[in-house]
Design a protein around this motif. Sequence first.
Motif, mmCIF file in Angstrom:
data_model
loop_
_atom_site.group_PDB
_atom_site.id
_atom_site.type_symbol
_atom_site.label_atom_id
_atom_site.label_comp_id
_atom_site.label_asym_id
_atom_site.label_seq_id
_atom_site.Cartn_x
_atom_site.Cartn_y
_atom_site.Cartn_z
ATOM 1 N N GLN A 5 0.833 -1.207 0.000
ATOM 2 C CA GLN A 5 0.000 0.000 0.000
ATOM 3 C C GLN A 5 0.870 1.260 0.000
ATOM 4 O OE1 GLN A 5 -2.131 -1.097 3.558
ATOM 5 N NE2 GLN A 5 -4.032 -1.406 2.403
ATOM 6 N N THR A 8 2.405 1.769 -3.407
ATOM 7 C CA THR A 8 1.361 2.243 -4.325
ATOM 8 C C THR A 8 1.108 3.729 -4.119
ATOM 9 O OG1 THR A 8 0.332 0.053 -4.353
ATOM 10 C CG2 THR A 8 -1.037 1.910 -5.058
ATOM 11 N N LEU A 9 1.039 4.164 -2.861
ATOM 12 C CA LEU A 9 0.849 5.587 -2.570
ATOM 13 C C LEU A 9 2.020 6.413 -3.082
ATOM 14 C CD1 LEU A 9 -0.678 5.655 1.019
ATOM 15 C CD2 LEU A 9 -1.813 6.139 -1.147
ATOM 16 N N LEU A 11 3.928 5.757 -5.668
ATOM 17 C CA LEU A 11 3.796 5.860 -7.124
ATOM 18 C C LEU A 11 2.715 6.870 -7.505
ATOM 19 C CD1 LEU A 11 4.082 2.110 -8.166
ATOM 20 C CD2 LEU A 11 5.775 3.915 -8.534
ATOM 21 N N ARG A 12 1.592 6.828 -6.804
ATOM 22 C CA ARG A 12 0.504 7.775 -7.078
ATOM 23 C C ARG A 12 0.938 9.207 -6.797
ATOM 24 N NH1 ARG A 12 -4.689 6.002 -3.962
ATOM 25 N NH2 ARG A 12 -5.477 7.889 -4.953
ATOM 26 N N LEU A 13 1.663 9.401 -5.689
ATOM 27 C CA LEU A 13 2.113 10.745 -5.325
ATOM 28 C C LEU A 13 3.081 11.293 -6.374
ATOM 29 C CD1 LEU A 13 2.953 11.907 -1.773
ATOM 30 C CD2 LEU A 13 4.145 12.808 -3.730
ATOM 31 N N LYS A 15 3.270 10.453 -9.516
ATOM 32 C CA LYS A 15 2.501 10.726 -10.737
ATOM 33 C C LYS A 15 1.735 12.044 -10.605
ATOM 34 C CE LYS A 15 0.472 9.811 -14.659
ATOM 35 N NZ LYS A 15 1.156 9.979 -15.917
ATOM 36 N N LEU A 16 1.061 12.244 -9.494
ATOM 37 C CA LEU A 16 0.324 13.487 -9.273
ATOM 38 C C LEU A 16 1.262 14.687 -9.221
ATOM 39 C CD1 LEU A 16 -2.291 12.321 -6.631
ATOM 40 C CD2 LEU A 16 -2.759 13.030 -8.982
ATOM 41 N N THR A 22 -1.305 17.595 -6.885
ATOM 42 C CA THR A 22 -1.492 16.933 -5.591
ATOM 43 C C THR A 22 -2.372 17.753 -4.663
ATOM 44 O OG1 THR A 22 0.440 17.955 -4.551
ATOM 45 C CG2 THR A 22 0.793 15.845 -5.690
ATOM 46 N N ARG A 31 -7.375 12.817 0.095
ATOM 47 C CA ARG A 31 -7.497 12.007 -1.119
ATOM 48 C C ARG A 31 -7.017 10.578 -0.877
ATOM 49 N NH1 ARG A 31 -4.878 13.969 -6.744
ATOM 50 N NH2 ARG A 31 -6.380 15.600 -6.371
ATOM 51 N N PHE A 32 -5.903 10.436 -0.154
ATOM 52 C CA PHE A 32 -5.323 9.116 0.102
ATOM 53 C C PHE A 32 -5.898 8.447 1.353
ATOM 54 C CE2 PHE A 32 -0.950 9.986 -2.083
ATOM 55 C CZ PHE A 32 -1.556 9.906 -3.328
#
Length: 69
Positions: A5, A8-9, A11-13, A15-16, A22, A31-32
């Motif tokens: 998890q 994954t966070l 990678l998302r951060l 990307k944003l 963000t 958001r998370f």
Amino acid sequence: MNKFQKETLKLRLVKLASLRSTGAPSDLALRFEISERSVKRIVRELREEGVDIRYSPVRRSYVTGEDFE
């Protein structure tokens, strides 16, 4: 939060941040669905891993690379 998890966070951060969308750390926490402190901890870990990321108060977003101004 388990290791998968957290990764994954991260990678998302990243990307944003590359999209400059963000929002403020508090917005990102909502958001998370994590605390603002956890957001800042994840950002610190990304920096330790060599990711060029920081918060831009002008854009009200975390940004990467040459987007710091």
